[in-house]
Motif scaffolding. Structure first.
Motif, PDB file in Angstrom:
ATOM      1  N   ALA A  92      50.035  34.234 -48.136  1.00 51.27           N
ATOM      2  CA  ALA A  92      50.070  34.213 -49.599  1.00 51.27           C
ATOM      3  C   ALA A  92      51.418  33.771 -50.147  1.00 51.27           C
ATOM      4  O   ALA A  92      51.560  33.519 -51.343  1.00 51.27           O
ATOM      5  N   MET A  93      52.427  33.655 -49.281  1.00 52.17           N
ATOM      6  CA  MET A  93      53.760  33.251 -49.740  1.00 52.17           C
ATOM      7  C   MET A  93      53.809  31.733 -49.919  1.00 52.17           C
ATOM      8  O   MET A  93      53.547  30.974 -48.991  1.00 52.17           O
ATOM      9  N   PRO A  94      54.188  31.284 -51.112  1.00 55.12           N
ATOM     10  CA  PRO A  94      54.303  29.847 -51.337  1.00 55.12           C
ATOM     11  C   PRO A  94      55.620  29.316 -50.770  1.00 55.12           C
ATOM     12  O   PRO A  94      56.515  30.105 -50.445  1.00 55.12           O
ATOM     13  N   PRO A  95      55.770  28.005 -50.648  1.00 55.72           N
ATOM     14  CA  PRO A  95      57.071  27.451 -50.269  1.00 55.72           C
ATOM     15  C   PRO A  95      58.122  27.941 -51.271  1.00 55.72           C
ATOM     16  O   PRO A  95      57.876  27.958 -52.473  1.00 55.72           O
ATOM     17  N   MET A  96      59.275  28.371 -50.774  1.00 52.20           N
ATOM     18  CA  MET A  96      60.258  28.989 -51.657  1.00 52.20           C
ATOM     19  C   MET A  96      61.529  28.164 -51.855  1.00 52.20           C
ATOM     20  O   MET A  96      61.986  28.005 -52.962  1.00 52.20           O
ATOM     21  N   LEU A  97      62.126  27.700 -50.791  1.00 50.87           N
ATOM     22  CA  LEU A  97      63.424  27.037 -50.866  1.00 50.87           C
ATOM     23  C   LEU A  97      63.393  25.772 -50.032  1.00 50.87           C
ATOM     24  O   LEU A  97      62.500  25.561 -49.220  1.00 50.87           O
ATOM     25  N   LYS A  98      64.405  24.957 -50.221  1.00 52.35           N
ATOM     26  CA  LYS A  98      64.566  23.778 -49.373  1.00 52.35           C
ATOM     27  C   LYS A  98      66.042  23.455 -49.259  1.00 52.35           C
ATOM     28  O   LYS A  98      66.874  24.046 -49.931  1.00 52.35           O
ATOM     29  N   GLY A  99      66.356  22.539 -48.402  1.00 47.45           N
ATOM     30  CA  GLY A  99      67.726  22.079 -48.238  1.00 47.45           C
ATOM     31  C   GLY A  99      68.675  23.151 -47.728  1.00 47.45           C
ATOM     32  O   GLY A  99      68.311  23.972 -46.890  1.00 47.45           O
ATOM     33  N   GLU A 100      69.913  23.119 -48.247  1.00 52.68           N
ATOM     34  CA  GLU A 100      70.948  24.042 -47.794  1.00 52.68           C
ATOM     35  C   GLU A 100      70.593  25.496 -48.056  1.00 52.68           C
ATOM     36  O   GLU A 100      70.970  26.379 -47.288  1.00 52.68           O
ATOM     37  N   GLU A 101      69.891  25.759 -49.162  1.00 56.44           N
ATOM     38  CA  GLU A 101      69.500  27.143 -49.447  1.00 56.44           C
ATOM     39  C   GLU A 101      68.572  27.672 -48.359  1.00 56.44           C
ATOM     40  O   GLU A 101      68.740  28.788 -47.880  1.00 56.44           O
ATOM     41  N   ALA A 102      67.583  26.883 -47.968  1.00 55.04           N
ATOM     42  CA  ALA A 102      66.661  27.304 -46.909  1.00 55.04           C
ATOM     43  C   ALA A 102      67.414  27.489 -45.594  1.00 55.04           C
ATOM     44  O   ALA A 102      67.172  28.464 -44.868  1.00 55.04           O
ATOM     45  N   ASP A 103      68.323  26.577 -45.281  1.00 54.35           N
ATOM     46  CA  ASP A 103      69.115  26.684 -44.051  1.00 54.35           C
ATOM     47  C   ASP A 103      69.916  27.977 -44.036  1.00 54.35           C
ATOM     48  O   ASP A 103      69.928  28.709 -43.044  1.00 54.35           O
ATOM     49  N   ALA A 104      70.608  28.258 -45.141  1.00 54.31           N
ATOM     50  CA  ALA A 104      71.478  29.429 -45.224  1.00 54.31           C
ATOM     51  C   ALA A 104      70.678  30.730 -45.160  1.00 54.31           C
ATOM     52  O   ALA A 104      71.061  31.671 -44.453  1.00 54.31           O
ATOM     53  N   VAL A 105      69.561  30.787 -45.875  1.00 56.33           N
ATOM     54  CA  VAL A 105      68.749  32.010 -45.885  1.00 56.33           C
ATOM     55  C   VAL A 105      68.119  32.239 -44.515  1.00 56.33           C
ATOM     56  O   VAL A 105      68.084  33.372 -44.025  1.00 56.33           O
ATOM     57  N   ALA A 106      67.644  31.191 -43.868  1.00 55.64           N
ATOM     58  CA  ALA A 106      67.061  31.336 -42.530  1.00 55.64           C
ATOM     59  C   ALA A 106      68.106  31.866 -41.547  1.00 55.64           C
ATOM     60  O   ALA A 106      67.820  32.774 -40.758  1.00 55.64           O
TER      61      ALA A 106
END
Length: 113
Positions: A92-106
C-alpha cells in the motif's frame, strides 16, 4: 454504484495522501556522515524521514495502522532493498522519494538494526 466508486476513490486518496510529502524537496543542509565519518550525501536523512515517513510509520518509526515498523529496517533489509522500496513503493506504500533523498534515507535506515 457511482457512490461506492466515489467513496473508494476518496478513501484511497486520503490514505495515499497521508503517506506523501517531501518527495521532491531539495535539501540545503550540510552533508551527513555515517558512523565511520564518511560523507553520505548533502541530504539530512533524518529530517527527510521526519517529513516523509513518520505520518505513516510513527514518530519513533514503530509502525502504525497498516504501515510496518521500520525502526530496525536494516536488520531485515539491505540498503539496496530499502532503496527499491522507497523509490518504487511496496504494498500500500506509494513511491516516496528519489535521487539523493532516497539514497540518504536508504543508507540511514540500513544502519537501524
Amino acid at each position: 454504484m457511482k457512490n461506492k466508486l466515489l467513496a473508494t476513490l476518496f478513501g484511497a486518496a486520503l490514505v495515499l495522501g497521508a503517506c506523501g510529502g517531501g518527495g521532491d524537496k531539495a535539501s540545503d543542509t550540510p552533508a551527513d556522515t555515517n558512523d565511520s565519518g564518511a560523507e553520505t550525501s548533502g541530504v539530512d536523512a533524518e529530517k527527510v524521514v521526519q517529513t516523509s515517513c513518520v505520518s505513516c510509520h510513527g514518530s519513533n518509526l514503530e509502525g502504525q495502522g497498516n504501515a510496518p515498523s521500520i525502526a530496525k529496517a536494516g536488520a531485515t533489509h539491505t540498503e539496496e532493498e530499502l532503496h527499491d522500496i522507497i523509490v518504487n513503493g511496496q504494498g500500500a506504500m506509494p513511491p516516496m522519494l528519489k535521487g539523493e533523498e532516497a539514497d540518504a534515507v536508504a543508507a540511514w535506515l540500513a544502519e537501524k538494526k
